[in-house]
Design a protein around this motif. Structure first.
Motif, mmCIF file in Angstrom:
data_model
loop_
_atom_site.group_PDB
_atom_site.id
_atom_site.type_symbol
_atom_site.label_atom_id
_atom_site.label_comp_id
_atom_site.label_asym_id
_atom_site.label_seq_id
_atom_site.Cartn_x
_atom_site.Cartn_y
_atom_site.Cartn_z
ATOM 1 N N ALA A 153 0.857 -1.187 0.000
ATOM 2 C CA ALA A 153 0.000 0.000 0.000
ATOM 3 C C ALA A 153 0.892 1.236 0.000
ATOM 4 N N ILE A 154 0.321 2.353 -0.404
ATOM 5 C CA ILE A 154 1.023 3.633 -0.360
ATOM 6 C C ILE A 154 0.393 4.463 0.747
ATOM 7 N N LEU A 155 1.209 5.173 1.496
ATOM 8 C CA LEU A 155 0.707 5.999 2.594
ATOM 9 C C LEU A 155 1.313 7.398 2.489
ATOM 10 N N LYS A 156 0.438 8.403 2.552
ATOM 11 C CA LYS A 156 0.862 9.795 2.422
ATOM 12 C C LYS A 156 0.445 10.572 3.658
ATOM 13 N N GLY A 157 0.873 11.818 3.736
ATOM 14 C CA GLY A 157 0.479 12.663 4.851
ATOM 15 C C GLY A 157 -1.000 13.006 4.799
ATOM 16 N N ARG A 158 -1.555 13.344 5.947
ATOM 17 C CA ARG A 158 -3.001 13.586 6.046
ATOM 18 C C ARG A 158 -3.470 14.673 5.086
ATOM 19 N N ARG A 159 -2.648 15.654 4.837
ATOM 20 C CA ARG A 159 -3.021 16.750 3.938
ATOM 21 C C ARG A 159 -3.288 16.264 2.514
ATOM 22 N N ASN A 160 -2.828 15.065 2.174
ATOM 23 C CA ASN A 160 -3.019 14.545 0.816
ATOM 24 C C ASN A 160 -4.372 13.864 0.631
ATOM 25 N N TYR A 161 -5.139 13.741 1.734
ATOM 26 C CA TYR A 161 -6.424 13.053 1.642
ATOM 27 C C TYR A 161 -7.580 14.030 1.902
ATOM 28 N N LEU A 162 -8.658 13.814 1.198
ATOM 29 C CA LEU A 162 -9.872 14.594 1.391
ATOM 30 C C LEU A 162 -10.397 14.373 2.808
ATOM 31 N N CYS A 163 -10.802 15.441 3.485
ATOM 32 C CA CYS A 163 -11.431 15.326 4.806
ATOM 33 C C CYS A 163 -12.943 15.296 4.613
ATOM 34 N N LYS A 183 -4.369 4.482 6.510
ATOM 35 C CA LYS A 183 -3.484 4.036 7.591
ATOM 36 C C LYS A 183 -3.810 2.600 8.005
ATOM 37 N N GLU A 184 -5.112 2.275 8.058
ATOM 38 C CA GLU A 184 -5.511 0.907 8.407
ATOM 39 C C GLU A 184 -5.021 -0.092 7.362
ATOM 40 N N ARG A 185 -5.179 0.271 6.090
ATOM 41 C CA ARG A 185 -4.693 -0.614 5.019
ATOM 42 C C ARG A 185 -3.196 -0.827 5.141
ATOM 43 N N ALA A 186 -2.484 0.238 5.465
ATOM 44 C CA ALA A 186 -1.029 0.141 5.587
ATOM 45 C C ALA A 186 -0.617 -0.804 6.709
ATOM 46 N N GLY A 187 -1.430 -0.881 7.749
ATOM 47 C CA GLY A 187 -1.107 -1.765 8.869
ATOM 48 C C GLY A 187 -1.340 -3.232 8.584
ATOM 49 N N GLU A 188 -1.978 -3.540 7.448
ATOM 50 C CA GLU A 188 -2.319 -4.926 7.141
ATOM 51 C C GLU A 188 -1.483 -5.518 6.019
ATOM 52 N N VAL A 189 -0.552 -4.730 5.451
ATOM 53 C CA VAL A 189 0.178 -5.193 4.269
ATOM 54 C C VAL A 189 1.631 -5.525 4.620
ATOM 55 N N ASP A 190 2.302 -6.132 3.657
ATOM 56 C CA ASP A 190 3.705 -6.507 3.848
ATOM 57 C C ASP A 190 4.650 -5.340 3.591
ATOM 58 N N VAL A 191 4.322 -4.506 2.601
ATOM 59 C CA VAL A 191 5.198 -3.400 2.226
ATOM 60 C C VAL A 191 4.387 -2.117 2.154
ATOM 61 N N VAL A 192 4.854 -1.084 2.845
ATOM 62 C CA VAL A 192 4.251 0.245 2.771
ATOM 63 C C VAL A 192 5.233 1.183 2.081
ATOM 64 N N VAL A 193 4.755 1.868 1.058
ATOM 65 C CA VAL A 193 5.572 2.853 0.346
ATOM 66 C C VAL A 193 5.163 4.243 0.818
ATOM 67 N N THR A 194 6.139 5.042 1.226
ATOM 68 C CA THR A 194 5.860 6.390 1.711
ATOM 69 C C THR A 194 6.948 7.331 1.205
ATOM 70 N N ASN A 195 7.024 8.531 1.759
ATOM 71 C CA ASN A 195 8.047 9.487 1.341
ATOM 72 C C ASN A 195 8.912 9.908 2.523
ATOM 73 N N HIS A 196 10.045 10.530 2.215
ATOM 74 C CA HIS A 196 10.999 10.890 3.262
ATOM 75 C C HIS A 196 10.385 11.846 4.286
ATOM 76 N N ALA A 197 9.527 12.760 3.826
ATOM 77 C CA ALA A 197 8.931 13.724 4.746
ATOM 78 C C ALA A 197 8.052 13.022 5.777
ATOM 79 N N LEU A 198 7.200 12.102 5.320
ATOM 80 C CA LEU A 198 6.322 11.387 6.250
ATOM 81 C C LEU A 198 7.135 10.472 7.160
ATOM 82 N N LEU A 199 8.187 9.879 6.622
ATOM 83 C CA LEU A 199 9.071 9.053 7.438
ATOM 84 C C LEU A 199 9.674 9.887 8.570
ATOM 85 N N ALA A 200 10.084 11.118 8.241
ATOM 86 C CA ALA A 200 10.675 11.996 9.252
ATOM 87 C C ALA A 200 9.650 12.412 10.291
ATOM 88 N N ILE A 201 8.445 12.751 9.853
ATOM 89 C CA ILE A 201 7.391 13.152 10.792
ATOM 90 C C ILE A 201 7.059 11.999 11.738
#
Length: 655
Positions: free
Chosen positions: A110-120, A205-223
């Motif tokens: 799954a891919i995971l991005k910062g909250r600002r990237n998702y519609l509220c 975030k829930e999907r990311a917790g159930e998969v083998d590999v999560v792809v993200t970016n350096h900024a989110l990794l740092a946060i």
């Protein structure tokens, strides 16, 4: 499944390469083994893998194997959206299908991005006022265009299943998107938000917790690592691809800014919620800050002027008074709309208050050695006011404690060994000797036979007054010999535009310049029409992948040192020197070597590519630091004889 029952990494890699129609590459096998060893031994590893190595497979295969064997998630972090898309849309789907035959189940990702990237969802329905732009004046055409984007987002919101901003094609500007998204600090949270059960960010975030590999970016990794927000699922292995970008991306995350806009935004958000005299104090502090920054010279601020200190203290104290007046952060929990407004007010006030505190704390050190942060003023433009910024002089300590402390980290890129060694970047990452291993697996390309590195030693040194006429003559002759097919990488947009304007009348092939259209479309046009040339600046140094005959010549106008007046870079150089090191080599030369290697790397993108890299700056052949820079580059055949590249380019054009 226990690790001992899983196929060896070499066997899995061989099966994957075979199924994908590739051929085994020694560098790829060496890298996969090294990654597996680092995971098994819980060690940190830095791997330089040249273009064509197939490094994605080399780290994905052992990462997936580890996820299967330990029933955990592996995090893959990238610097660019392009690589994220390559991994999620191409590499991982094909690899998952292939490895399913060798492993207990098909690998998931799954891919995971910062909250600002998702519609509220709640913000869409609640219609919160979002007055981030305040009283700024806009071109009526821009307002109309933004209005159409807002309407398009509202229509999309009714059908989207992911809420991911990247689904919107064409994209929308930040002003429009901000009406429908929230930051992590503005979010109401699962206990208070009426739309929590349908929250796109939480579902991702829930999907990311159930998969083998999560792809993200350096900024989110740092946060996730540094701000303790637990955005990523629990993991014990991180692979940092495009690791040469890690320090800059982390620095951006931990850089704060203060301006009249940020203060007035906080005032607007809190004014409806507290007594006016209290919010008026913050408004007056913002007016003082506005007047002060408008009159101050831009650049680094080494010592805190008394008037700036007093103004920052006024901003800090008035923001704190507003925070106190707002009362409990848990108030209005039964009124989501008002609670949302309060949450946004707290977020804006906290940012103003904490940044003012941080800027004041940046001063008062006994010596330069004790300095930890740098403050500078960035000049305003027609569209935005001056901005006061604060950033750390180094992020190595933070990375060492927060990222490397309790997990295995594999760092990889085509460009890590600067001056022939990993030590420079390892220090920036905060890794000490004995805490990591380094491996250069080389490249499958035969650089000495496929390419020439030509340094125009006979040209004058570059100056500050634009491109010398001799440089324009050299460029025109090289392009003529190549029959076009040239990527021109310039140290500034001004230089790229000046060269384009001067040469369009002198060469008989199409010449594109960055800014003429979107960079993506320009690169596409350049790749599809062989004689076409493309000139540009920074994003082209790292973002162009054009294999084949459309690219035979890469021209670099000068060694890409950072600007001498760059506040952060110059402060870092001075800090290294104060600690007894060589500031120029540790900061400026490292920066130049990294970018130069990235630029040179644009030439060979496939096994059949051939061509010339022409560096017009004679310092690459004559300066005392030239050896360090040259040792950072691929091993092309080198020459300073102008006749050699011209003859080679003419032969290639004839072929």
């Amino acid at each position: 499944m226990p690790d001992s029952l899983l196929p060896p990494v070499e066997e899995l890699l061989k099966a994957a390469v075979s199924a994908l129609g590739g051929s085994e590459r020694p560098g790829q096998v060496s890298m996969a083994r090294a990654v597996q060893h680092a995971i098994d031994k819980e060690e940190h590893l830095a791997v330089q893998a040249g273009t064509g190595t197939g490094k994605s497979l080399a780290y994905l295969v052992p990462s997936i194997r580890h996820a299967m064997g330990s029933d955990t998630t592996v995090v893959i972090s990238t610097a660019t959206i392009a690589l994220q898309r390559q991994l999620v849309d191409r590499d991982l789907p094909r690899l998952a299908e292939t490895m399913a035959k060798e492993l207990p189940h098909e690998p998931s990702f799954a891919i995971l991005k910062g909250r600002r990237n998702y519609l509220c969802r709640y913000k869409v329905t609640a219609g919160w006022p979002d007055d981030d732009e305040g009283d700024q004046l806009f071109d009526p055409r821009e307002v109309s265009a933004t209005g159409r984007m807002v309407q398009r987002i509202q229509e999309w919101a009714e059908t989207t299943e992911t809420g991911d901003r990247d689904e919107l094609v064409p994209g929308v500007n930040e002003q429009a998107w901000r009406q429908f998204s929230v930051s992590a600090k503005e979010c109401l949270g699962g206990q208070r938000c009426p739309s929590a059960g349908e929250c796109f960010a939480e579902l991702a975030k829930e999907r990311a917790g159930e998969v083998d590999v999560v792809v993200t970016n350096h900024a989110l990794l740092a946060i996730d690592a540094m701000e303790g927000m637990a955005i990523l699922p629990e993991h014990d292995v991180v692979v940092v691809d495009e690791a040469h970008e890690l320090v800059d991306r982390v620095t951006s995350v931990v850089t704060d800014e203060l301006s009249e806009n940020s203060v007035f935004l906080a005032v607007r958000r809190v004014a409806r919620l507290i007594d006016q005299p209290i919010s008026d104090r913050l408004q007056e502090a913002g007016e003082d800050l506005k007047a002060l920054l408008a009159a101050a010279p831009s650049g680094r601020i080494d010592e805190l002027p008394q008037v700036l200190g007093l103004t920052l203290a006024l901003v800090r104290d008035s923001a704190h008074a507003c925070i106190t007046a707002l009362g409990s952060r848990n108030a209005d929990k039964d009124d989501p709309e008002k609670g949302g407004q309060r949450k946004m007010a707290f977020a804006a006030l906290d940012e103003v208050h904490d940044t003012a505190v941080r800027m004041l704390d940046a001063y008062g050190h006994d010596s330069e050695v004790d300095r930890a942060e740098v403050v500078w003023l960035e000049a305003g433009t027609d569209r935005r006011p001056p901005i006061l910024r604060v950033a750390p002089l180094g992020v190595g300590g933070m990375l060492r404690d927060k990222l490397f402390g309790d997990r295995t980290v594999v760092l990889t890129s085509a460009t890590l060994a600067l001056g022939g060694t990993f030590d420079g970047l390892a220090k920036q990452w905060g890794l000490a000797d004995g805490e990591w291993e380094g491996l250069d697996v080389g490249s499958p390309f035969d650089h000495p036979r496929a390419g020439i590195l030509y340094v125009a030693k006979h040209l004058p040194q570059p100056g500050r007054d634009g491109l010398p006429e001799a440089y324009l003559d050299e460029i025109a002759e090289l392009i003529g010999a190549a029959g076009g097919r040239t990527l021109g990488l310039f140290s500034s947009m001004r230089a790229a535009k000046a060269a384009t304007e001067a040469l369009r009348e002198r060469i008989d092939v199409p010449l594109l310049c960055q800014g003429d259209d979107s960079t993506m479309l320009l690169v596409k046009q350049f790749a599809e029409d062989e004689p076409t040339c493309l000139f540009g600046t920074l994003s082209l140094w790292q973002g162009v992948d054009v294999p084949g005959p459309s690219l035979r010549l890469v021209i670099i106008d000068r060694v890409p040192f950072p600007r001498p007046d760059d506040p952060l870079t110059s402060a870092r150089q001075r800090h290294v020197a104060a600690r007894g090191g060589n500031g120029f080599m540790a900061v400026a030369a490292n920066h130049a070597a990294l970018l130069l290697a990235q630029g040179v790397g644009r030439l060979l993108r496939s096994q059949d590519d051939k061509g010339v890299v022409a560096v017009l700056d004679p310092r690459l052949a004559t300066a005392r630091y030239s050896g360090f820079l040259l040792n950072s580059l691929p091993p092309f055949w080198r020459t300073t004889d102008p006749a050699v590249p011209r003859a080679a380019l003419k032969r290639l054009a004839g072929d």
